[in-house]
Scaffold this active site. Structure first.
Site, PDB file in Angstrom:
ATOM      1  N   GLY A  14       0.828  -1.207   0.000  1.00 20.42           N
ATOM      2  CA  GLY A  14       0.000   0.000   0.000  1.00 20.42           C
ATOM      3  C   GLY A  14       0.858   1.251   0.000  1.00 20.42           C
ATOM      4  O   GLY A  14       0.540   2.243   0.650  1.00 20.42           O
ATOM      5  N   ALA A  15       1.934   1.219  -0.785  1.00 19.25           N
ATOM      6  CA  ALA A  15       2.991   2.225  -0.645  1.00 19.25           C
ATOM      7  C   ALA A  15       2.985   3.303  -1.717  1.00 19.25           C
ATOM      8  O   ALA A  15       3.926   4.084  -1.800  1.00 19.25           O
ATOM      9  CB  ALA A  15       4.360   1.546  -0.630  1.00 19.25           C
ATOM     10  N   SER A 142      -7.086   0.035  12.566  1.00 15.57           N
ATOM     11  CA  SER A 142      -7.820   1.294  12.584  1.00 15.57           C
ATOM     12  C   SER A 142      -8.533   1.473  13.914  1.00 15.57           C
ATOM     13  O   SER A 142      -8.809   0.496  14.629  1.00 15.57           O
ATOM     14  CB  SER A 142      -8.848   1.309  11.451  1.00 15.57           C
ATOM     15  OG  SER A 142      -9.744   2.404  11.566  1.00 15.57           O
ATOM     16  N   TYR A 155     -15.572  -2.876   7.012  1.00 14.08           N
ATOM     17  CA  TYR A 155     -14.235  -2.349   7.286  1.00 14.08           C
ATOM     18  C   TYR A 155     -13.873  -2.550   8.755  1.00 14.08           C
ATOM     19  O   TYR A 155     -12.762  -2.979   9.084  1.00 14.08           O
ATOM     20  CB  TYR A 155     -14.198  -0.869   6.923  1.00 14.08           C
ATOM     21  CG  TYR A 155     -12.874  -0.177   7.147  1.00 14.08           C
ATOM     22  CD1 TYR A 155     -11.833  -0.315   6.241  1.00 14.08           C
ATOM     23  CD2 TYR A 155     -12.677   0.632   8.266  1.00 14.08           C
ATOM     24  CE1 TYR A 155     -10.622   0.341   6.443  1.00 14.08           C
ATOM     25  CE2 TYR A 155     -11.472   1.284   8.474  1.00 14.08           C
ATOM     26  CZ  TYR A 155     -10.445   1.135   7.553  1.00 14.08           C
ATOM     27  OH  TYR A 155      -9.250   1.789   7.765  1.00 14.08           O
ATOM     28  N   ALA A 157     -15.023  -4.812  10.819  1.00 12.13           N
ATOM     29  CA  ALA A 157     -14.798  -6.235  11.072  1.00 12.13           C
ATOM     30  C   ALA A 157     -13.441  -6.687  10.546  1.00 12.13           C
ATOM     31  O   ALA A 157     -12.736  -7.468  11.195  1.00 12.13           O
ATOM     32  CB  ALA A 157     -15.919  -7.052  10.427  1.00 12.13           C
ATOM     33  N   ALA A 158     -13.068  -6.200   9.364  1.00 20.39           N
ATOM     34  CA  ALA A 158     -11.770  -6.559   8.802  1.00 20.39           C
ATOM     35  C   ALA A 158     -10.630  -6.054   9.674  1.00 20.39           C
ATOM     36  O   ALA A 158      -9.644  -6.772   9.922  1.00 20.39           O
ATOM     37  CB  ALA A 158     -11.645  -5.993   7.389  1.00 20.39           C
ATOM     38  N   LYS A 159     -10.756  -4.828  10.168  1.00 13.28           N
ATOM     39  CA  LYS A 159      -9.692  -4.259  10.985  1.00 13.28           C
ATOM     40  C   LYS A 159      -9.627  -4.911  12.362  1.00 13.28           C
ATOM     41  O   LYS A 159      -8.543  -5.052  12.944  1.00 13.28           O
ATOM     42  CB  LYS A 159      -9.872  -2.747  11.101  1.00 13.28           C
ATOM     43  CG  LYS A 159      -9.644  -2.005   9.782  1.00 13.28           C
ATOM     44  CD  LYS A 159      -8.258  -2.287   9.232  1.00 13.28           C
ATOM     45  CE  LYS A 159      -7.956  -1.479   7.978  1.00 13.28           C
ATOM     46  NZ  LYS A 159      -6.585  -1.721   7.467  1.00 13.28           N
ATOM     47  N   ILE A 188      -6.923  10.016   8.893  1.00  9.82           N
ATOM     48  CA  ILE A 188      -5.653  10.573   8.431  1.00  9.82           C
ATOM     49  C   ILE A 188      -5.844  11.187   7.038  1.00  9.82           C
ATOM     50  O   ILE A 188      -6.660  10.710   6.246  1.00  9.82           O
ATOM     51  CB  ILE A 188      -4.570   9.484   8.390  1.00  9.82           C
ATOM     52  CG1 ILE A 188      -4.487   8.768   9.758  1.00  9.82           C
ATOM     53  CG2 ILE A 188      -3.225  10.057   8.004  1.00  9.82           C
ATOM     54  CD1 ILE A 188      -4.168   9.658  10.935  1.00  9.82           C
TER      55      ILE A 188
END
Length: 264
Positions: A14-15, A142, A155, A157-159, A188
């Site tokens: 993710g860069a 997150s 989102y 649940a994934a985090k 952010i």
């Protein structure tokens, strides 16, 4: 503060922008040899060209086992072996809306990108890291993992899954010198939240600055500093966790959230 990272190697996913890009930049500035990955090859190449040093670039879809296998091959070729450090920063906002509005495809895409990409990335490289006797893995999670929001439950649940993954890995590999932690940002200033605020501005019929201001007051009242965080503020925490200065930190989550999470 001397971080003792010179000569280490790292992969940052993710860069091509935001937190991942700034993490790669800071690692390079500490003397780390870095490989970067993201989905779009052109965007990744442009972003890598702005980094302060040469990097190995590998465009890959981390939801694809074939692409992850290629990522492993090309990163190890570029770095001369498995990386010492993995920073798993790839992710998307995913399916949004009320729970009853989100279909199975939305859930699957969100979980595949935000959770399973981390599973697959770590799994691809962990066997090469173990013989080194030293390693750092940092997973991006997150604030949403701690206080879920009704309009982005996939989102959240994934985090939360990332937190469990981090904790499990930390218990599995610390005895081999591989420390695993996570960083939990909140709101952010990244392309992801830029898109969210542009959509909000359109819905409210206002400009982006007002959309941000109203979002902070209405949706994130716990953020005591009253602003979006900067990606480099998160990247600094990540790089610290990658360093020798974090040699006794394992299985922990560092919240970089301006106080957004309102529990202890």
């Amino acid at each position: 503060m001397e971080l003792s990272l010179s000569g280490k190697t790292a992969l940052v996913t993710g860069a091509d922008s935001g937190i991942g890009w700034h993490t790669a930049r800071m690692l390079l500035e500490e003397g780390v040899r870095v490989a970067v990955s993201d989905l779009d090859a052109d965007s990744l190449a442009e972003s890598a060209g702005r980094l302060p040093g040469e990097v190995t670039t590998v465009a890959a879809d981390l939801t694809s086992l074939d692409d992850v296998a290629r990522l492993k091959s090309e990163v190890e070729a570029g770095l001369g072996g498995a990386p010492d450090i993995i920073v798993a920063a790839a992710g998307i906002t995913g399916a949004q809306g009320m729970f009853h509005e989100i279909d199975d495809e939305g859930w699957t895409k969100t979980l595949e990108t935000d959770l399973m990409s981390q599973v697959r990335t770590v799994k691809a490289f962990i066997d090469g890291m173990r013989p080194k006797g030293w390693g750092r893995i940092v997973l991006l999670t997150s604030e949403d993992a701690f206080q879920p929001y009704a309009d982005e439950i996939p989102y959240c649940a994934a985090k939360a899954g990332s937190l469990a993954l981090m904790k499990g890995l930390s218990k599995t590999y610390a005895s081999e010198g591989i420390l695993v932690n996570s960083v939990a940002p909140a709101f952010i200033a990244t392309p992801m939240t830029d898109a969210m605020m542009s959509k909000r501005a359109d819905q409210l019929g206002t400009d982006v600055d007002e959309a941000i201001s109203s979002f902070l007051s209405e949706e994130r009242p716990g953020m005591q500093l009253g602003r979006r965080g900067e990606p480099e503020e998160v990247a600094s925490a990540i790089v610290f966790l990658c360093s020798e200065r974090a040699s006794f930190i394992n299985g922990a989550t560092l919240r970089v959230d301006s106080g957004s999470v309102q529990t202890i």
